[in-house]
Design an enzyme around this catalytic site. Structure first.
Site, short mmCIF file in Angstrom:
data_model
loop_
_atom_site.label_atom_id
_atom_site.label_comp_id
_atom_site.label_asym_id
_atom_site.label_seq_id
_atom_site.Cartn_x
_atom_site.Cartn_y
_atom_site.Cartn_z
N GLU A 146 0.86 -1.25 0.12
CA GLU A 146 0.04 0.10 0.06
C GLU A 146 0.85 1.36 -0.05
O GLU A 146 0.59 2.36 0.81
CB GLU A 146 -0.88 0.01 1.12
CG GLU A 146 -2.09 -0.93 1.12
CD GLU A 146 -3.12 -1.09 2.19
OE1 GLU A 146 -4.19 -1.61 1.95
OE2 GLU A 146 -2.80 -0.42 3.50
N GLU A 202 -7.16 -7.78 -0.62
CA GLU A 202 -7.31 -7.54 0.88
C GLU A 202 -8.89 -7.47 0.97
O GLU A 202 -9.28 -6.25 0.86
CB GLU A 202 -6.78 -6.63 1.62
CG GLU A 202 -5.19 -6.93 1.94
CD GLU A 202 -4.53 -5.92 2.61
OE1 GLU A 202 -5.50 -5.03 3.22
OE2 GLU A 202 -3.40 -6.00 2.84
#
Length: 635
Positions: free
Chosen positions: A187, A267
């Protein structure tokens, strides 16, 4: 495979049996991205993974097989695995891959159970883990700029990858192993730096160690900047999101950065983390299953985060920064399909039902929950003040310095440091003792001549009123609650990071005691020291109990206690904070218990203990409050 596609390359429906042969008859094993058919390709055949996240570092090694078998029986064909750098290189150049840290043993066990691996080796991982997996000792260089091309940072990264990635290469799928893809960083678009040269550097390093054939990818959230700053050419861009959003639009955003190739939600949130002082997070099994089914109909590859969360034993929990410092609880239950203790929940059965619509489930029943036992009440009659055994907890000479030094300067990774000075003059009327500019990271327990006076807390309590005489001993026991893993753009130094003031006077002439409580509790307990009375201020409480010839899992509750740390038979189970909540119990793995000898319980209470110090063992956890949340923007 016949698939009708929409304008953006999104498949409307896929009804295909995806198979998982880890051993193939062909001499050539391969795993790649098929940009023509918008899918992964394994051994020349279209392939889709349905995966779940598991953190080996949050689960005792003896329980790995149980958790993985339950994941396999849930219908998953892969697991997603982070590797926390700081768990394996606790000090520069000192590596540990043994016992609960046996990464290679864990990966081999995954392969034995017929599961593929999506590996996420960082170097930064977030994961609600201390400092996002980065080692604290990087901050010994106070001007280092983490997660950038800062030369000092890259030098440390290179040394770590030189150790880690050679362990990974033979386990890549095309080399005969079961690792099908490897994530680079994590991320990164959510980080302020947006340093494309840093991502290119990592891309080159991963290829140098793992070869050109490996599938490398990134994961980012759904904000435009996340993907703009988190992706570069050569790393396949994937996204992450949970329930309660428009999934078609979410994958359309991925398509802006990857017009061709498989749809991937790296995710898919099955629950969420907990912060101290906030309600326990929950999510609906029905909604999780509904979202999973929708994405599978779209032909997407999905990793469920988490499938089993586990526990932040010891001091390993991290913290987020959202305007204020938010430390994360010891439990990483996550309201995941498998509970913190590894037990199947309603989500497992809902997920299994959905997966059965798209591929054949393994034959046989789901393994049962591990046995639990309520061992009942245990008295802790032996009380010792922390200050009375300071020589045991800090056997080296204290550091004498004009002004306070941080944990990082003192080479203290976790836990506690005691800062000691004396009052410079008489204080006849109460004055404010404080650490201006949020100078306490993260809590400071104030003692004057050994008497507890109160607590300073980062972003919450900046000062306490004190009186005293010149020469009185002033102690600040400072606790590190976990370095920030997400949400801040500055390094999270611990300890007294600014000067302490008494009214308008800066306090000087400090003696600093780094405490190694874990070694003392594990090897020199109970201590030879006078037993003390009272129930306020930092003190250790010790007792023993025996089991009825079993060592089953349990959960320990702290009735009347405030905040502290728990050890059983020398093992640090983590922080408890029932006064703040919402977590009220700590998970006790049965493997820590002796079934034929007394078990030693040690509690460090930092503020106030009950008049009758007892703990109670239950056969189920207690999370006192719940709330639902469906909007997720980071992990």
């Amino acid at each position: 495979m016949a698939v009708k596609k929409m304008g953006l390359g999104l498949p409307v429906l896929v009804l295909v049996l995806w198979v998982l042969p880890l051993q193939v008859t062909s001499a050539v094993r391969s795993f790649s991205i098929d940009y023509t058919n918008n899918c992964f390709c394994k051994d020349g055949v279209p392939f889709r993974y349905i995966s779940g996240s598991i953190h080996y570092f949050r689960i005792p090694a003896a329980y790995w097989k149980d958790r993985l078998l339950k994941m396999y029986m849930s219908g998953l064909n892969a697991v997603q695995v982070y590797v926390p750098w700081n768990y394996h290189e606790t000090l520069p150049g000192i590596y540990n891959f043994a016992g609960d840290k046996d990464l290679e043993g864990f990966l081999d066990l995954v392969a034995q159970l017929g599961l593929l691996v999506i590996l996420r080796p960082g170097p930064y991982i977030c994961a609600e883990w201390e400092m996002g997996g980065l080692p604290f000792w990087l901050l010994a260089q106070p001007n280092i700029v983490l997660r950038t091309t800062d030369p000092d940072f890259l030098q440390a990264v290179d040394k770590w990858l030189d150790v880690l990635l050679p362990k990974i290469k033979p386990r890549l799928y095309h080399n005969g192993g079961n690792i099908i893809s490897v994530q680079v960083e994590n991320e990164y678009g959510s980080y302020y730096a947006c340093d494309y040269d840093y991502l290119r550097y990592l891309l080159s390093a991963f290829h140098a160690h793992l070869g050109e054939e490996v599938v490398l990818f990134t994961t980012d959230g759904l904000k435009d900047r996340d993907l703009q700053c988190g992706t570069i050419q050569g790393l396949y861009a994937t996204v992450d999101f949970g329930t309660g959003i428009n999934m078609t639009q979410a994958f359309e955003l991925q398509r802006q950065y990857e017009p061709k190739g498989p749809l991937v939600n790296s995710e898919y949130y099955t629950g969420w983390l907990d912060y101290w002082g906030e309600p326990h997070s929950t999510s609906s099994a029905e909604e999780v299953a509904k979202g999973l089914q929708k994405m599978l109909k779209m032909g997407a590859n999905i990793n469920m985060y988490m499938f089993q969360g586990g526990t932040n034993f010891g001091y390993w929990s991290g913290a987020d920064y959202k305007k204020i410092f938010n430390p994360i609880t010891t439990s990483y239950d996550y309201d995941a399909p498998l509970s913190e203790a590894g037990d199947p929940t309603a989500k497992v059965h809902a997920i299994r039902t959905v997966i059965a619509k798209f591929q054949t489930l393994p034959a046989g029943p789901m393994p049962p929950p591990t046995p639990k036992y309520a061992y009942g009440y245990v008295s802790l009659p032996e009380r010792v003040n922390l200050l009375d055994i300071l020589g045991l907890l800090s056997p080296v000479q204290p550091v004498h310095t004009p002004f306070p030094l941080t944990f990082e300067v003192m080479s203290q990774a976790h836990g506690f440091i005691l800062y000691r000075t004396i009052l410079p003059h008489d204080i006849l009327e109460p004055v404010l003792l404080s650490a201006p500019n949020n100078g306490v990271h993260d809590l400071a327990y104030i003692l004057l001549n050994g008497q507890y006076k109160g607590t300073l807390e980062r972003d919450k309590v900046s000062g306490v009123m004190v009186t005293g005489q010149a020469g009185d001993t002033l102690d600040l026991l400072v606790e590190n609650m976990g370095r920030i893993n997400f949400g801040a753009n500055v390094s999270d130094f611990k300890g007294l990071i600014h000067n302490v003031t008494l009214d308008s006077t800066i306090l000087k002439d400090w003696f600093i005691y780094p405490l190694d409580i874990d070694s003392a509790v594990a090897h020199a307990w109970p201590p030879v020291a006078p037993r003390s009375k009272g129930n306020t201020g930092p003190a250790f409480y010790t007792g023993t109990f025996t089991t009825p010839g079993i060592n089953w899992d349990s959960f320990v509750k702290f009735p009347g206690w405030t905040k502290g740390q728990l050890w059983i038979n020398g093992f640090n189970l983590g922080r408890f904070w029932p006064a703040r909540g919402s977590q009220q119990t700590l998970f006790v793995p049965g493997l820590l218990l002796n079934s034929s000898a007394p078990n030693i319980i040690t509690v460090l209470e930092l503020q106030k203990a009950p008049e009758e110090p007892i703990v109670v063992f239950l056969d189920q956890p207690l999370f006192n409050y719940t709330h639902s949340s469906t909007t997720r923007d980071m992990e």
